[in-house]
Write a protein that holds these residues in place. Structure first.
Motif, PDB file in Angstrom:
ATOM      1  N   PHE A  27       3.590  44.302   7.193  1.00 24.71           N
ATOM      2  CA  PHE A  27       3.848  45.504   7.987  1.00 24.71           C
ATOM      3  C   PHE A  27       5.264  46.034   7.758  1.00 24.71           C
ATOM      4  O   PHE A  27       5.480  47.248   7.687  1.00 24.71           O
ATOM      5  CB  PHE A  27       3.633  45.220   9.469  1.00 24.71           C
ATOM      6  CG  PHE A  27       2.196  45.018   9.858  1.00 24.71           C
ATOM      7  CD1 PHE A  27       1.220  45.898   9.439  1.00 24.71           C
ATOM      8  CD2 PHE A  27       1.811  43.931  10.627  1.00 24.71           C
ATOM      9  CE1 PHE A  27      -0.108  45.719   9.786  1.00 24.71           C
ATOM     10  CE2 PHE A  27       0.486  43.736  10.975  1.00 24.71           C
ATOM     11  CZ  PHE A  27      -0.472  44.621  10.548  1.00 24.71           C
ATOM     12  N   GLY A  36       4.318  48.904   5.687  1.00 24.58           N
ATOM     13  CA  GLY A  36       3.964  49.761   6.803  1.00 24.58           C
ATOM     14  C   GLY A  36       5.059  50.771   7.076  1.00 24.58           C
ATOM     15  O   GLY A  36       5.744  51.247   6.169  1.00 24.58           O
ATOM     16  N   ALA A  37       5.257  51.067   8.350  1.00 27.90           N
ATOM     17  CA  ALA A  37       6.265  52.054   8.748  1.00 27.90           C
ATOM     18  C   ALA A  37       7.615  51.354   8.880  1.00 27.90           C
ATOM     19  O   ALA A  37       8.077  51.049   9.983  1.00 27.90           O
ATOM     20  CB  ALA A  37       5.864  52.724  10.060  1.00 27.90           C
ATOM     21  N   THR A  38       8.245  51.083   7.742  1.00 27.15           N
ATOM     22  CA  THR A  38       9.461  50.262   7.727  1.00 27.15           C
ATOM     23  C   THR A  38      10.564  50.868   8.587  1.00 27.15           C
ATOM     24  O   THR A  38      11.106  50.209   9.480  1.00 27.15           O
ATOM     25  CB  THR A  38       9.967  50.094   6.283  1.00 27.15           C
ATOM     26  OG1 THR A  38       8.911  49.572   5.484  1.00 27.15           O
ATOM     27  CG2 THR A  38      11.167  49.153   6.243  1.00 27.15           C
ATOM     28  N   TRP A  96       6.960  46.610  14.480  1.00 27.54           N
ATOM     29  CA  TRP A  96       6.461  46.934  13.147  1.00 27.54           C
ATOM     30  C   TRP A  96       4.942  47.024  13.074  1.00 27.54           C
ATOM     31  O   TRP A  96       4.410  47.841  12.333  1.00 27.54           O
ATOM     32  CB  TRP A  96       7.011  45.944  12.125  1.00 27.54           C
ATOM     33  CG  TRP A  96       8.321  46.400  11.577  1.00 27.54           C
ATOM     34  CD1 TRP A  96       8.524  47.280  10.552  1.00 27.54           C
ATOM     35  CD2 TRP A  96       9.624  46.050  12.064  1.00 27.54           C
ATOM     36  NE1 TRP A  96       9.881  47.493  10.357  1.00 27.54           N
ATOM     37  CE2 TRP A  96      10.574  46.745  11.271  1.00 27.54           C
ATOM     38  CE3 TRP A  96      10.093  45.219  13.076  1.00 27.54           C
ATOM     39  CZ2 TRP A  96      11.940  46.625  11.457  1.00 27.54           C
ATOM     40  CZ3 TRP A  96      11.452  45.090  13.256  1.00 27.54           C
ATOM     41  CH2 TRP A  96      12.368  45.793  12.466  1.00 27.54           C
ATOM     42  N   THR A 118       3.768  50.784  13.041  1.00 26.19           N
ATOM     43  CA  THR A 118       3.004  51.256  11.886  1.00 26.19           C
ATOM     44  C   THR A 118       1.775  52.033  12.337  1.00 26.19           C
ATOM     45  O   THR A 118       1.448  53.099  11.784  1.00 26.19           O
ATOM     46  CB  THR A 118       2.588  50.061  11.003  1.00 26.19           C
ATOM     47  OG1 THR A 118       3.755  49.430  10.471  1.00 26.19           O
ATOM     48  CG2 THR A 118       1.701  50.519   9.852  1.00 26.19           C
ATOM     49  N   ASP A 172       2.938  55.436  13.716  1.00 29.26           N
ATOM     50  CA  ASP A 172       3.424  56.301  12.642  1.00 29.26           C
ATOM     51  C   ASP A 172       2.273  56.821  11.783  1.00 29.26           C
ATOM     52  O   ASP A 172       2.266  58.002  11.387  1.00 29.26           O
ATOM     53  CB  ASP A 172       4.413  55.528  11.765  1.00 29.26           C
ATOM     54  CG  ASP A 172       5.066  56.408  10.705  1.00 29.26           C
ATOM     55  OD1 ASP A 172       5.598  57.480  11.072  1.00 29.26           O
ATOM     56  OD2 ASP A 172       5.013  56.037   9.523  1.00 29.26           O
ATOM     57  N   MET A 226      -4.837  51.383   5.496  1.00 26.77           N
ATOM     58  CA  MET A 226      -3.707  51.261   4.580  1.00 26.77           C
ATOM     59  C   MET A 226      -4.132  50.790   3.193  1.00 26.77           C
ATOM     60  O   MET A 226      -3.594  51.243   2.183  1.00 26.77           O
ATOM     61  CB  MET A 226      -2.664  50.295   5.156  1.00 26.77           C
ATOM     62  CG  MET A 226      -2.008  50.768   6.437  1.00 26.77           C
ATOM     63  SD  MET A 226      -1.009  49.468   7.227  1.00 26.77           S
ATOM     64  CE  MET A 226       0.304  49.251   6.024  1.00 26.77           C
TER      65      MET A 226
END
Length: 585
Positions: free
Chosen positions: A316, A320-322, A417, A421, A424, A451
């Motif tokens: 993630f 993912g959405a870091t 996270w 994620t 986001d 994803m």
């Protein structure tokens, strides 16, 4: 050589007679059976606990409509009259934990005899602590809860932020952190610290009643102590049943995602067959693990699920959405810490007008914080006794900070996270409801599939398998630990191996409680039963916190006076040495 005043007291550190204090209580006689089926067990605890749990199972399975209606009614009463109690008692637990960590004289006391070191490495300690304490719920709620709070929380109800809007993201994480942060771990820490302190430092039985000895003394050897331990066993079973109930739903969702058909109905709800299969797998593996003990099966499972957790979390963070998760972590943490006193103490009062702001705020608090506080309190005898078992030899400060801050931060990272994620992808990544519209237990699978499926279907399938394996290790760790802990309480604190029939009974009983309540009313029935079962144990925990403060205060006085406070030194003294001074714990 002793001078007649005890080997612990010299002329230099003698105290005035008006301040004399005797060594603490180090023996608590609890009758256990010798021979027969209940060999080594306290029948006065084991049998009533089994009867109560059996009645709940039979009632839920054979009279599902009646049991569901009565549980719902009782839950409404508790939320109406005891919401403030749950709110303030958990705030009290947080205050006690931080006070003990900051109190220099108390912080350095060893949870064992002088010079004793810990049994487990810090990695194994943290792994077992996290896996038994909260690990299962993370896979469901790290994604589902921030998503839910993005849609509704006190700020949206009061019109301060917009439901589902970008300006509500920080609030979504603030409330998620509240429920899974210091409040949860303070409940565990109070119970665990109390048990470790009185069992390993004072040599009392490793059972819940020992934590009340500074208040009730030897009276805990009799019926009063039996009632305390029975309440703890029932709360433990209901608290773990709550966790397993969520886990079963998510396991069924995961098994369906990897291609096993027939486990859910057309609406995506787990069927009776799905529930039975999931519970059979979980409880079968957990019973085998419980038979192997803490040092083998549970330790290795805990290390495995910690490694798998890092792999999934790393996915993630890396893919993912870091940046979104990074921002959610620090902004959410800032709002959480600065708002913690207000969130921990505020009680929303309903005005009785359905749909009004006051009504909705009180309803929301009952659905979320009050439910969580009851869950953590019901879970506390299990996690607390387990934490005590794995924390022998550590100091009070190390235990409190290790059990309070490190796991809470781990939870915050997961929520930031994993949940970040999901949010986001919905707000900015074109998910278009694929994640938000999934069931709570299915959200993490829906997110990873969204994803990875565009890259390769086998990647999405492989990630679903990893999550299912991780979920199983968390569920098995929680279930087998609970079985061992319940048997330890029933055996008057004996940590030794238990005969197989008792391990198997509690494994089956736990599975039946989950199945019965799921069938009678789904996870809502389990939640309701748990909130009710937690209420009497919340009183026990409040007394444990007071007793712990009293005991540590008196032990700091003993240190100054040169009086022993650990069982090894007290046992080395003569009978005449122990009779002088004021008898107090």
């Amino acid at each position: 050589m002793p001078d007649g005043r005890g080997p612990w007291r010299s002329k230099e550190n003698a105290v005035p007679s008006s301040e004399k204090i005797s060594p603490p209580l180090t023996e608590l006689d609890i009758n256990t059976t010798t021979g027969g089926f209940y060999n080594g067990f306290s029948v006065a605890v084991a049998v009533p606990a089994k009867i109560i749990i059996s009645v709940i199972v039979v009632w839920a399975i054979f009279w599902p409509l009646q049991s569901g209606a009565i549980l719902t009614g009782l839950n409404g009463i508790i939320l109406q009259y005891f919401a403030a109690w749950y709110t303030w008692i958990v705030a009290f637990f947080i205050a006690v934990c931080f006070a003990l960590a900051l109190w220099p004289a108390a912080a350095r006391l060893n949870l064992g005899i002088e010079g004793e070191g810990p049994e487990f490495t810090r990695f194994s300690w943290f792994s077992m602590m996290f896996g038994a304490g909260i690990g299962v719920g993370m896979l469901t709620w790290a994604v589902a809860e921030p998503v839910s709070h993005l849609g509704s929380n006190p700020e949206t109800i009061m019109g301060i932020t917009t439901a589902g809007g970008a300006n509500n993201v920080a609030m979504a994480f603030k409330w998620s952190f509240l429920h899974w942060g210091f409040s949860a771990w303070a409940c565990y820490a109070i119970c665990g610290l109390s048990l470790a302190y009185f069992s390993y430092r004072r040599g009392l039985p490793l059972t819940i009643r020992s934590g009340l000895t500074p208040l009730f003394g030897q009276r805990l050897s009799g019926p009063l102590g039996h009632v305390v331990d029975v309440v703890a066993v029932v709360a433990t079973i209901l608290g773990v049943a709550q966790t397993l109930g969520f886990g079963v739903d998510q396991l069924v969702a995961g098994l369906t995602r990897i291609g096993i058909a027939g486990l859910v109905d057309a609406e995506g709800t787990a069927t009776t067959m799905g529930i039975v299969i999931a519970l059979a797998v979980i409880m079968g593996l957990s019973t085998l693990s419980a038979l192997s003990g803490v040092g083998k099966g549970i330790k290795w499972l805990s290390n495995l699920n910690m490694v798998l957790s890092f792999i999934l979390l790393g996915f993630f963070i890396a893919f993912g959405a870091t940046w979104f998760g990074f921002n959610a972590f620090f902004v959410g943490l800032w709002h959480y810490v600065t708002s913690l006193p207000q969130m921990s103490l505020n009680v929303f009062r309903s005005d009785g007008v359905e749909g009004s702001q006051a009504f909705l705020l009180a309803q929301w608090q009952g659905w979320w914080p009050v439910f969580y506080w009851a869950w953590w309190i019901a879970f506390a005898p299990f996690v607390g006794l387990f934490l005590a078992r794995i924390s022998r030899g550590r100091t009070v400060r190390e235990f409190v900070l290790g059990a309070l801050i490190v796991p809470a931060l781990m939870c915050f990272v997961w929520f930031a996270w994993a949940g970040g994620t999901a949010i986001d992808l919905e707000l900015n990544g074109g998910a278009n409801g694929v994640i938000f519209d999934a069931a709570n237990g299915d959200m993490i699978f829906a997110m990873t599939e969204f994803m990875l499926a565009p890259i390769a279907d086998w990647l999405a399938w492989g990630m679903a398998v990893l999550i299912v394996v991780l979920l199983l290790t968390f569920l098995v760790t929680s279930a087998d630990s609970a079985v061992l802990i319940v048997n330890t309480i029933n055996a008057a604190g004996d940590e030794g191996p238990k005969s197989r029939p008792h391990v198997v009974f509690w494994g089956v009983a736990l599975a039946m409680v989950v199945a019965g309540l799921l069938i009678s009313g789904g996870t809502t029935a389990i939640q309701t039963a748990m909130v009710i079962g937690a209420l009497p144990f919340s009183v026990v925990m409040a007394l444990m916190a007071v007793a712990l403060l009293k005991a540590i205060y008196n032990d700091t006085r003993r240190e100054k006076a040169g009086v022993p406070s650990t069982h090894d030194k007290i046992e080395g003294a003569t009978e005449s040495n122990l009779t002088s001074g004021l008898s107090t714990s």
